[in-house]
Enzyme design. Structure first.
Site, short mmCIF file in Angstrom:
data_model
loop_
_atom_site.label_atom_id
_atom_site.label_comp_id
_atom_site.label_asym_id
_atom_site.label_seq_id
_atom_site.Cartn_x
_atom_site.Cartn_y
_atom_site.Cartn_z
N ASP A 95 37.93 35.58 28.65
CA ASP A 95 37.50 36.87 29.17
C ASP A 95 36.71 37.58 28.07
O ASP A 95 37.29 38.01 27.06
CB ASP A 95 38.72 37.69 29.58
CG ASP A 95 38.38 39.11 29.99
OD1 ASP A 95 37.20 39.38 30.30
OD2 ASP A 95 39.29 39.97 30.00
N GLY B 80 34.78 40.69 27.03
CA GLY B 80 34.56 42.08 27.38
C GLY B 80 33.78 42.82 26.31
O GLY B 80 33.51 42.29 25.23
N ASP C 14 41.29 49.27 36.17
CA ASP C 14 41.18 48.55 34.90
C ASP C 14 40.74 49.52 33.81
O ASP C 14 39.63 50.06 33.85
CB ASP C 14 40.18 47.40 35.03
CG ASP C 14 40.21 46.46 33.83
OD1 ASP C 14 40.76 46.85 32.77
OD2 ASP C 14 39.70 45.33 33.95
N ASP D 167 34.52 40.10 35.32
CA ASP D 167 35.90 40.47 35.02
C ASP D 167 36.52 41.18 36.21
O ASP D 167 37.68 40.92 36.58
CB ASP D 167 35.97 41.35 33.76
CG ASP D 167 35.09 42.58 33.83
OD1 ASP D 167 34.15 42.63 34.66
OD2 ASP D 167 35.32 43.52 33.04
#
Length: 248
Positions: free
Chosen positions: A6, A8, A124, A105
Site C-alpha cells: 500500500d 500512500g 479513512d 487504496d
C-alpha cells in the site's frame, strides 16, 4: 506467498503473506524518505530465497514510488508487480465510477468490506480524510476532505504564534489558551464534519450503514462519535489479500 503493498502519500506498507493468510513479514516506510537504495535494502531483507512468491499486488497513489518498487522487484527479484486498478475486478465488486478517477487504496478498502449483503461507509484518516460508500456489491463513490494532520500542520506552518500540536481526544470545548483552543477546534470540528457527512450520505441514499474507520487517527473519535463504529487499521492490505485470493 503473496507480496502486497500500500503506497500512500504518508507511508508505504509492504506485507508478505502465506497462502493461508498468515502475515510473515511487514515493513513500513515514510513516503517522503523513500530512496532506491532504501527500497533495495528493505526488499532484499524481506524477500528471501526460501520464499516462493506467487503474486505481487500493490495499490498506489504515488506513481513515482510505485515505479521504483516495480523496477526493483522486476530487475532484482524477477517478480511481476501489478497495480490493483490494472485488474478486472468485476467479479468482486461493481464500480459505479470512473475507475481512473478513484484512488486504488480507496478501492481496496471497498473490496475489503464488500460482502454482497451489507452497506458500508468507510472513513479513512490518511493524508486526506475520505468517505467511501459500498451498498451490497456496489461501490458508489465517495467524498474527499482535507486530512486532520495535514490541516493541522498547514495551520502551524502558516501561523507563527501557534506551536506544533499533537491532536488528541478532549472533553473541553472552550479552550483557555492557544493549545487548548486549537485542539478543540480540530477535534470537535472534524467530529462535526464526520458526523454530518455520514448523516448526509444516509439521508441521500436512504440506507442504513455499518461504519468502518481506518487509518492513523481512526481511534481518535471512537468514544465521542454518536454512531456505532468498527475500527480496522489493516483494511487496505486486507482488500489486496482478498483480491489475490479471488482472482487467479
Amino acid at each position: 506467498m503473496y507480496l502486497l503493498g500500500d503506497i500512500g502519500n504518508t507511508d508505504v506498507k509492504i506485507c508478505l503473506f502465506s497462502k493461508n493468510d498468515k502475515l510473515i513479514k511487514k515493513i513500513k516506510l515514510q513516503s517522503n524518505k523513500i530512496s532506491k537504495n532504501l527500497l533495495n535494502k528493505k526488499l532484499t531483507l524481506m524477500i528471501l530465497k526460501k520464499y516462493k512468491i506467487e503474486r505481487v499486488l500493490f495499490c498506489s497513489v504515488v506513481p513515482a514510488i510505485y515505479k521504483k518498487i516495480k523496477k526493483i522487484l522486476k530487475d532484482k527479484f524477477h517478480l511481476n508487480c501489478m497495480e490493483l486498478k490494472e485488474l478486472n475486478l468485476k467479479k468482486i465488486i461493481n464500480i459505479n465510477v470512473n475507475k481512473k478517477q478513484i484512488g486504488s487504496d480507496r478501492l481496496s478498502n471497498a473490496i475489503s468490506v464488500n460482502d454482497n449483503k451489507n452497506n458500508y461507509i468507510i472513513v479513512d484518516f490518511g493524508t486526506a480524510t475520505t468517505f467511501d460508500v459500498v451498498i451490497k456489491n456496489n461501490y458508489l463513490g465517495g467524498i474527499i476532505s482535507p486530512g486532520v494532520n495535514l490541516s493541522l500542520n498547514t495551520l502551524v506552518s502558516k501561523a507563527s504564534m501557534i506551536p506544533k500540536i499533537k491532536l488528541k481526544s478532549i472533553s473541553k470545548v472552550l479552550g483557555k489558551n492557544t493549545l487548548e483552543a486549537v485542539r478543540s477546534g480540530f477535534y470537535w470540528g472534524y467530529l462535526g464534519l464526520i458526523e454530518n457527512i455520514i448523516r448526509k450520505i444516509s439521508k441521500k441514499t436512504k440506507k442504513k450503514y455499518k461504519i468502518i474507520f481506518t487509518g492513523g487517527l481512526s481511534h481518535l473519535f471512537k468514544k465521542t462519535i454518536s454512531f456505532k463504529i468498527f475500527i480496522n487499521r489493516n483494511l487496505t492490505i486486507n482488500g489486496l489479500l482478498k483480491v489475490v485470493q479471488l482472482i487467479k
